[in-house]
Design a protein around this motif. Structure first.
Motif, PDB file in Angstrom:
ATOM      1  N   PHE A  54      35.191  -9.354  29.658  1.00  0.00           N
ATOM      2  CA  PHE A  54      36.360 -10.199  29.382  1.00  0.00           C
ATOM      3  C   PHE A  54      37.221  -9.529  28.310  1.00  0.00           C
ATOM      4  N   ASN A  55      38.506  -9.868  28.346  1.00  0.00           N
ATOM      5  CA  ASN A  55      39.484  -9.241  27.456  1.00  0.00           C
ATOM      6  C   ASN A  55      39.480  -9.909  26.082  1.00  0.00           C
ATOM      7  N   THR A  56      39.672  -9.084  25.049  1.00  0.00           N
ATOM      8  CA  THR A  56      39.747  -9.572  23.671  1.00  0.00           C
ATOM      9  C   THR A  56      40.602  -8.609  22.860  1.00  0.00           C
ATOM     10  N   ASN A  57      40.693  -8.795  21.558  1.00  0.00           N
ATOM     11  CA  ASN A  57      41.430  -7.897  20.666  1.00  0.00           C
ATOM     12  C   ASN A  57      40.463  -7.194  19.734  1.00  0.00           C
ATOM     13  N   CYS A  58      40.787  -5.942  19.400  1.00  0.00           N
ATOM     14  CA  CYS A  58      39.939  -5.155  18.509  1.00  0.00           C
ATOM     15  C   CYS A  58      39.949  -5.778  17.108  1.00  0.00           C
ATOM     16  N   PRO A  59      38.768  -5.980  16.471  1.00  0.00           N
ATOM     17  CA  PRO A  59      38.749  -6.564  15.119  1.00  0.00           C
ATOM     18  C   PRO A  59      39.314  -5.629  14.050  1.00  0.00           C
ATOM     19  N   GLU A  60      39.483  -4.317  14.361  1.00  0.00           N
ATOM     20  CA  GLU A  60      40.001  -3.364  13.374  1.00  0.00           C
ATOM     21  C   GLU A  60      41.519  -3.216  13.456  1.00  0.00           C
ATOM     22  N   CYS A  61      42.018  -2.879  14.685  1.00  0.00           N
ATOM     23  CA  CYS A  61      43.461  -2.600  14.829  1.00  0.00           C
ATOM     24  C   CYS A  61      44.191  -3.663  15.634  1.00  0.00           C
ATOM     25  N   ASN A  62      43.469  -4.677  16.091  1.00  0.00           N
ATOM     26  CA  ASN A  62      44.049  -5.796  16.847  1.00  0.00           C
ATOM     27  C   ASN A  62      44.672  -5.380  18.179  1.00  0.00           C
ATOM     28  N   ALA A  63      44.346  -4.183  18.649  1.00  0.00           N
ATOM     29  CA  ALA A  63      44.847  -3.735  19.947  1.00  0.00           C
ATOM     30  C   ALA A  63      44.015  -4.390  21.055  1.00  0.00           C
ATOM     31  N   PRO A  64      44.594  -4.549  22.267  1.00  0.00           N
ATOM     32  CA  PRO A  64      43.822  -5.121  23.371  1.00  0.00           C
ATOM     33  C   PRO A  64      42.578  -4.271  23.657  1.00  0.00           C
ATOM     34  N   ALA A  65      41.453  -4.927  23.807  1.00  0.00           N
ATOM     35  CA  ALA A  65      40.193  -4.234  24.087  1.00  0.00           C
ATOM     36  C   ALA A  65      39.381  -5.101  25.049  1.00  0.00           C
ATOM     37  N   SER A  66      38.266  -4.578  25.496  1.00  0.00           N
ATOM     38  CA  SER A  66      37.404  -5.316  26.427  1.00  0.00           C
ATOM     39  C   SER A  66      36.005  -5.449  25.825  1.00  0.00           C
ATOM     40  N   THR A  67      35.386  -6.582  26.082  1.00  0.00           N
ATOM     41  CA  THR A  67      34.014  -6.847  25.621  1.00  0.00           C
ATOM     42  C   THR A  67      33.109  -6.984  26.846  1.00  0.00           C
ATOM     43  N   ASN A  68      32.040  -6.217  26.840  1.00  0.00           N
ATOM     44  CA  ASN A  68      31.047  -6.305  27.908  1.00  0.00           C
ATOM     45  C   ASN A  68      29.881  -7.172  27.450  1.00  0.00           C
ATOM     46  N   MET A  69      29.385  -8.015  28.368  1.00  0.00           N
ATOM     47  CA  MET A  69      28.279  -8.909  28.046  1.00  0.00           C
ATOM     48  C   MET A  69      27.215  -8.793  29.121  1.00  0.00           C
ATOM     49  N   LYS A  70      25.937  -8.701  28.716  1.00  0.00           N
ATOM     50  CA  LYS A  70      24.861  -8.565  29.694  1.00  0.00           C
ATOM     51  C   LYS A  70      23.619  -9.305  29.209  1.00  0.00           C
ATOM     52  N   LEU A  71      22.975  -9.981  30.153  1.00  0.00           N
ATOM     53  CA  LEU A  71      21.696 -10.640  29.880  1.00  0.00           C
ATOM     54  C   LEU A  71      20.588  -9.617  30.097  1.00  0.00           C
ATOM     55  N   VAL A  72      19.764  -9.381  29.067  1.00  0.00           N
ATOM     56  CA  VAL A  72      18.730  -8.347  29.113  1.00  0.00           C
ATOM     57  C   VAL A  72      17.370  -8.965  28.839  1.00  0.00           C
ATOM     58  N   GLN A  73      16.401  -8.608  29.658  1.00  0.00           N
ATOM     59  CA  GLN A  73      15.018  -9.023  29.434  1.00  0.00           C
ATOM     60  C   GLN A  73      14.306  -7.888  28.704  1.00  0.00           C
ATOM     61  N   ILE A  74      13.978  -8.096  27.432  1.00  0.00           N
ATOM     62  CA  ILE A  74      13.276  -7.062  26.663  1.00  0.00           C
ATOM     63  C   ILE A  74      11.795  -7.137  26.996  1.00  0.00           C
ATOM     64  N   PRO A  75      11.176  -6.033  27.442  1.00  0.00           N
ATOM     65  CA  PRO A  75       9.754  -6.065  27.840  1.00  0.00           C
ATOM     66  C   PRO A  75       8.860  -6.596  26.725  1.00  0.00           C
ATOM     67  N   HIS A  76       7.900  -7.447  27.124  1.00  0.00           N
ATOM     68  CA  HIS A  76       6.927  -8.048  26.206  1.00  0.00           C
ATOM     69  C   HIS A  76       7.594  -8.908  25.140  1.00  0.00           C
ATOM     70  N   PHE A  77       8.870  -9.301  25.358  1.00  0.00           N
ATOM     71  CA  PHE A  77       9.547 -10.110  24.346  1.00  0.00           C
ATOM     72  C   PHE A  77      10.261 -11.280  25.006  1.00  0.00           C
TER      73      PHE A  77
END
Length: 299
Positions: A198-221
């Motif tokens: 999904f689209n967002t803004n960079c926290p440093e320069c406020n330029a348009p940026a993208s954020t990737n999100m993923k559900l991860v199963q950590i082994p044994h956790f």
């Protein structure tokens, strides 16, 4: 006549509605049962080795969708051929005999050979009540609401075997249940194989940026949600970790003694409620600082 209804609970079992009808004119009476609970997750099969007259007196709850079998006689009462009943093993045999005798006078006139064979079979059923030789009684109910009494409860009954099983699609259709397609993937499974963006803004320069999100199963956790933001304008990169599960009943403290440079490459999952301490430097990173991170010790 008068019909009486009683909502009752069978010990070590579940709730049922007992319906009892009696007629003062002809003294005819009848007892039926209906399940007061829901259809169970699994079907149930009771297999009882009948070896004595005491076994004939065991209470039996037979729902209308249950079938009863006696393999030694190749005899079966099919599902939905009788109303649900609260009775005994002997009572089920008596009901079967009464059902077979119902049309015998007509059969003796129209088909003597069939009537003779049925009379012979009725004689075999009546002999079972004497328990001159052991036999097996099997009660199979796909709804899971039937019951055969265990007189030794809560102790184990050596003569009674109770087996639970998954219903077949045909049995589900018979009970009016919708068949669930086992091939349909779970929503969480879809998320594990997919990176959401999904689209967002960079926290440093406020330029348009993208954020990737993923559900991860950590082994044994456990499951975690990793969120990573990359900015093409200024090159800023950050990642944050959110817990994908419930808060655990207990907290945890992990103490690592660092003795080698290779220890700095260890993976670390730091939640947003975690604090970090280095006693040798009198350094402490408080709870809530930096947020959740999935990184290395050096990171």
């Amino acid at each position: 006549g008068v019909t009486r209804l009683l909502l009752t609970r069978i010990p070590f079992f579940k709730e049922i509605i007992v319906s009892s009808f009696s007629c003062d004119s002809c003294s005819w009476s009848n007892t039926e049962i209906q399940s007061a609970g829901r259809i169970q997750e699994q079907g149930v099969r009771y297999t009882l080795a009948v070896t004595s007259r005491q076994d004939m007196n065991r209470e039996v709850v037979k729902t209308d969708c249950a079938s009863a079998r006696i393999p030694e006689l190749d005899f079966e009462i099919p599902a939905f051929s009788q109303k649900g009943v609260l009775t005994t093993i002997e009572g089920i045999i008596d009901r079967a005999v009464a059902g077979l005798e119902q049309d015998q006078p007509t059969r003796r006139v129209t088909d003597k050979e069939v009537a003779r064979k049925i009379d012979e079979f009725i004689g075999k059923l009546r002999q079972l009540k004497e328990v001159s030789s052991p036999f097996t009684f099997i009660l199979d109910d796909p709804s899971g609401n039937s019951f055969v009494e265990n007189p030794h409860a809560p102790q184990r009954d050596e003569a009674l075997v109770v087996a639970h099983y998954r219903r077949s699609p045909q049995q589900c259709a018979l009970l009016g249940l919708e068949e669930v397609d086992a091939k349909l993937p779970d929503a969480a499974e879809d998320l594990r194989d997919e990176v959401l963006q999904f689209n967002t803004n960079c926290p440093e320069c406020n330029a348009p940026a993208s954020t990737n999100m993923k559900l991860v199963q950590i082994p044994h956790f456990k499951e975690v949600i990793i969120m990573a933001t990359n900015c093409d304008s200024c090159g800023h990169r950050t990642n944050e970790v959110k817990s994908g599960g419930a808060i655990e009943p207990q907290g945890t403290r992990i103490t690592l003694r660092i003795t080698d440079p290779s220890d700095m490459t260890r993976d670390i999952l730091k939640s947003e409620t975690c604090s970090v301490e280095i006693p040798e430097l009198e350094f402490e990173l408080g709870m809530g600082a930096l947020g959740g991170k999935f990184t290395t010790l050096e990171g």
